[in-house]
Design an enzyme around this catalytic site. Structure first.
Site, PDB file in Angstrom:
ATOM      1  N   PRO A 147       9.103  -4.435  -0.188  1.00 31.22           N
ATOM      2  CA  PRO A 147      10.268  -4.064   0.622  1.00 31.22           C
ATOM      3  C   PRO A 147       9.983  -4.143   2.122  1.00 31.22           C
ATOM      4  CG  PRO A 147       9.871  -2.419  -1.088  1.00 31.22           C
ATOM      5  CD  PRO A 147       8.723  -3.380  -1.141  1.00 31.22           C
ATOM      6  N   VAL A 148      10.984  -4.532   2.888  1.00 30.93           N
ATOM      7  CA  VAL A 148      10.870  -4.637   4.345  1.00 30.93           C
ATOM      8  C   VAL A 148      11.165  -3.268   4.965  1.00 30.93           C
ATOM      9  CG1 VAL A 148      11.860  -5.751   6.393  1.00 30.93           C
ATOM     10  CG2 VAL A 148      11.526  -7.060   4.294  1.00 30.93           C
ATOM     11  N   LYS A 201       0.834  -1.215   0.000  1.00 27.89           N
ATOM     12  CA  LYS A 201       0.000   0.000   0.000  1.00 27.89           C
ATOM     13  C   LYS A 201       0.863   1.256   0.000  1.00 27.89           C
ATOM     14  CE  LYS A 201       0.797   1.415   4.415  1.00 27.89           C
ATOM     15  NZ  LYS A 201       1.577   2.598   4.715  1.00 27.89           N
ATOM     16  N   SER A 221       2.623  -6.035   7.544  1.00 31.66           N
ATOM     17  CA  SER A 221       1.171  -6.079   7.740  1.00 31.66           C
ATOM     18  C   SER A 221       0.507  -6.899   6.637  1.00 31.66           C
ATOM     19  CB  SER A 221       0.587  -4.666   7.720  1.00 31.66           C
ATOM     20  OG  SER A 221       1.167  -3.883   8.731  1.00 31.66           O
ATOM     21  N   ALA A 222       1.044  -6.791   5.413  1.00 31.44           N
ATOM     22  CA  ALA A 222       0.494  -7.552   4.288  1.00 31.44           C
ATOM     23  C   ALA A 222       0.589  -9.049   4.574  1.00 31.44           C
ATOM     24  CB  ALA A 222       1.246  -7.204   3.005  1.00 31.44           C
ATOM     25  N   ASP A 265      -2.399  -1.321   9.939  1.00 36.72           N
ATOM     26  CA  ASP A 265      -2.611  -1.388   8.485  1.00 36.72           C
ATOM     27  C   ASP A 265      -3.213  -2.716   8.033  1.00 36.72           C
ATOM     28  OD1 ASP A 265      -1.318   1.068   8.324  1.00 36.72           O
ATOM     29  OD2 ASP A 265       0.618   0.194   7.768  1.00 36.72           O
ATOM     30  N   GLY A 270       9.729  -0.536   4.515  1.00 39.68           N
ATOM     31  CA  GLY A 270       9.758   0.438   3.424  1.00 39.68           C
ATOM     32  C   GLY A 270       8.627   1.444   3.469  1.00 39.68           C
ATOM     33  N   GLY A 271       7.703   1.293   4.439  1.00 42.89           N
ATOM     34  CA  GLY A 271       6.541   2.179   4.490  1.00 42.89           C
ATOM     35  C   GLY A 271       5.436   1.720   3.565  1.00 42.89           C
ATOM     36  N   MET A 272       5.531   0.468   3.087  1.00 46.25           N
ATOM     37  CA  MET A 272       4.520  -0.068   2.170  1.00 46.25           C
ATOM     38  C   MET A 272       3.730  -1.204   2.802  1.00 46.25           C
ATOM     39  SD  MET A 272       6.531   0.176  -1.430  1.00 46.25           S
ATOM     40  CE  MET A 272       5.009   0.337  -2.380  1.00 46.25           C
ATOM     41  N   ALA A 273       3.820  -1.330   4.117  1.00 44.36           N
ATOM     42  CA  ALA A 273       3.042  -2.305   4.900  1.00 44.36           C
ATOM     43  C   ALA A 273       3.394  -3.748   4.574  1.00 44.36           C
ATOM     44  CB  ALA A 273       1.543  -2.064   4.743  1.00 44.36           C
TER      45      ALA A 273
HETATM   46  O1  C5P Z   1      -0.017  -0.753  14.400  1.00 39.79           O
HETATM   47  P1  C5P Z   1       1.411  -1.002  14.076  1.00 39.79           P
HETATM   48  O2  C5P Z   1       2.000  -2.111  14.887  1.00 39.79           O
HETATM   49  O3  C5P Z   1       1.671  -1.174  12.608  1.00 39.79           O
HETATM   50  O4  C5P Z   1       2.184   0.327  14.491  1.00 39.79           O
HETATM   51  C1  C5P Z   1       3.581   0.382  14.594  1.00 39.79           C
HETATM   52  C2  C5P Z   1       3.981   1.611  15.389  1.00 39.79           C
HETATM   53  O5  C5P Z   1       3.706   2.792  14.635  1.00 39.79           O
HETATM   54  C3  C5P Z   1       3.259   1.802  16.700  1.00 39.79           C
HETATM   55  O6  C5P Z   1       3.895   1.119  17.734  1.00 39.79           O
HETATM   56  C4  C5P Z   1       3.323   3.304  16.896  1.00 39.79           C
HETATM   57  O7  C5P Z   1       4.585   3.704  17.400  1.00 39.79           O
HETATM   58  C5  C5P Z   1       3.244   3.840  15.486  1.00 39.79           C
HETATM   59  N1  C5P Z   1       1.863   4.189  15.096  1.00 39.79           N
HETATM   60  C6  C5P Z   1       1.278   5.318  15.649  1.00 39.79           C
HETATM   61  N2  C5P Z   1       0.001   5.661  15.291  1.00 39.79           N
HETATM   62  C7  C5P Z   1      -0.673   4.927  14.375  1.00 39.79           C
HETATM   63  C8  C5P Z   1      -0.093   3.785  13.798  1.00 39.79           C
HETATM   64  C9  C5P Z   1       1.186   3.433  14.172  1.00 39.79           C
HETATM   65  O8  C5P Z   1       1.874   6.019  16.471  1.00 39.79           O
HETATM   66  N3  C5P Z   1      -1.896   5.291  14.022  1.00 39.79           N
END
Ligand code: C5P
Length: 312
Positions: free
Chosen positions: A103-104, A18, A112-113, A145, A106-109
């Site tokens: 990518p790991v 994403k 999460s994917a 995500d 990479g900001g592309m989830a």
């Molecule tokens: O939900 P996820 O595990 O992907 O989030 C990783 C980290 O990103 C969280 O521990 C938090 O530091 C930050 N985060 C946040 N606010 C969000 C989503 C993620 O601060 N809405």
């Protein structure tokens, strides 16, 4: 948990990456997260996750980004499989195979994917028949995500990103991604965003009307002008060289550019396939971007791959 016979089957799920077309970040919450107004957009770079029952837990990873993927219990696909097993009262260990094309860090989830893919794969393997809403509830427990990666397309995310709402979006868009050889930690980028804001009063986030109008119009140039990401300056602050890459893409003719999620990938929007190819060539020729990918968006979310065509 009772004794059961192994299904003897293997189920594979393909899942996209994403970008966030908008990422508006509210003030930090008590639980450490931030409320978001975000627009998720699934793009055609895919991981494939296969699950089968086994006599012990194992994770095998192939593909270009295999090295960065944890093999143990911290792997999000493993967490997803354990969560589903616990729910279905099935204690059998799993063999999980991941073809890592996203990518790991990479900001592309990418992580999460794989969690979304593993949830769907376990649901199919054990024929649990969970509906989309039930799967989304489990997905939200694994990461902000993850629910979006189940549904794909283009969707508004609120809360920490896990509450999804449909968005009226037209058009198919050509993206070029400038990848970075070193990942960025999502918590570090959120923390940097908070630090840069200092004592400034940050309003609760609301979706940007300009972006909604651009998506309704289906016009790539309108979308290019409407891309916004509150984490962009934080990513640039932690990685100043990303600002140069961003400027390079804009000067080379992209309609717009944005740091993808918490970075470091930079996503550029192009007018058409020819423009995307030209931009990819210009970025490569600059010598500043070691790896470039192209993809279309939006694309569908996680889906089971018919057994005959599963690639791993
Ligand atoms: O939900 P996820 O595990 O992907 O989030 C990783 C980290 O990103 C969280 O521990 C938090 O530091 C930050 N985060 C946040 N606010 C969000 C989503 C993620 O601060 N809405």
């Amino acid at each position: 948990m009772g004794h059961r016979t192994s299904t003897g089957r293997r189920v594979c799920v393909r899942v996209p990456a994403k970008v966030n077309l908008e990422l508006t970040v509210g003030p930090p919450r008590e639980d450490g997260y931030h409320n978001l107004a975000t627009v998720f957009h699934a793009v055609g770079l895919y991981d494939e996750v296969c699950v089968e029952e086994s006599d012990r837990w194992s994770v095998e990873v192939s593909g270009p980004y295999a090295d960065g993927v944890p093999r143990g219990g911290s792997n999000l696909a493993v967490k997803a499989a354990r969560l589903m097993g616990g729910t279905a009262e099935i204690a059998t260990p799993m063999r999980i195979a991941i073809d890592k094309q996203i990518p790991v860090q990479g900001g592309m989830a990418g992580g999460s994917a794989d969690a979304a893919a593993a949830l769907l794969a376990c649901d199919a393997l054990w024929e649990l028949g969970m509906g989309r809403q039930e799967l989304e509830r489990y997905a939200a427990r694994l990461g902000s995500d993850v629910p979006f990666l189940l549904s794909g397309g283009t969707a508004i995310g609120s809360g920490r990103g896990e509450n999804l709402a449909p968005v009226l979006a037209n058009g198919t868009y050509q993206w070029v991604f400038a990848l970075s050889p070193v990942g960025l930690s999502t918590p570090a980028v959120y923390a940097e965003c908070d630090r840069l804001r200092g004592d400034a009063v940050v309003p609760e986030p609301t979706p940007a009307e300009e972006l909604m109008a651009a998506l309704r119009s289906g016009e790539a140039d309108a979308l290019g002008a409407a891309l916004t990401n509150d984490l962009q300056e934080a990513a640039f602050s932690l990685r100043p060289e990303l600002r140069e890459v961003y400027a390079l893409g804009i000067h080379a003719g992209a309609l717009g550019g944005i740091v993808s999620g918490s970075g470091p990938t930079i996503a550029f929007l192009c007018a058409d396939a020819e423009g995307a190819l030209d931009l990819a060539v210009a970025l490569a020729a600059s010598g500043e971007v070691p790896e470039i990918k192209r993809a279309l968006g939006p694309t569908h979310g996680a889906h089971v791959v018919p057994a005959a065509v599963a690639s791993i």
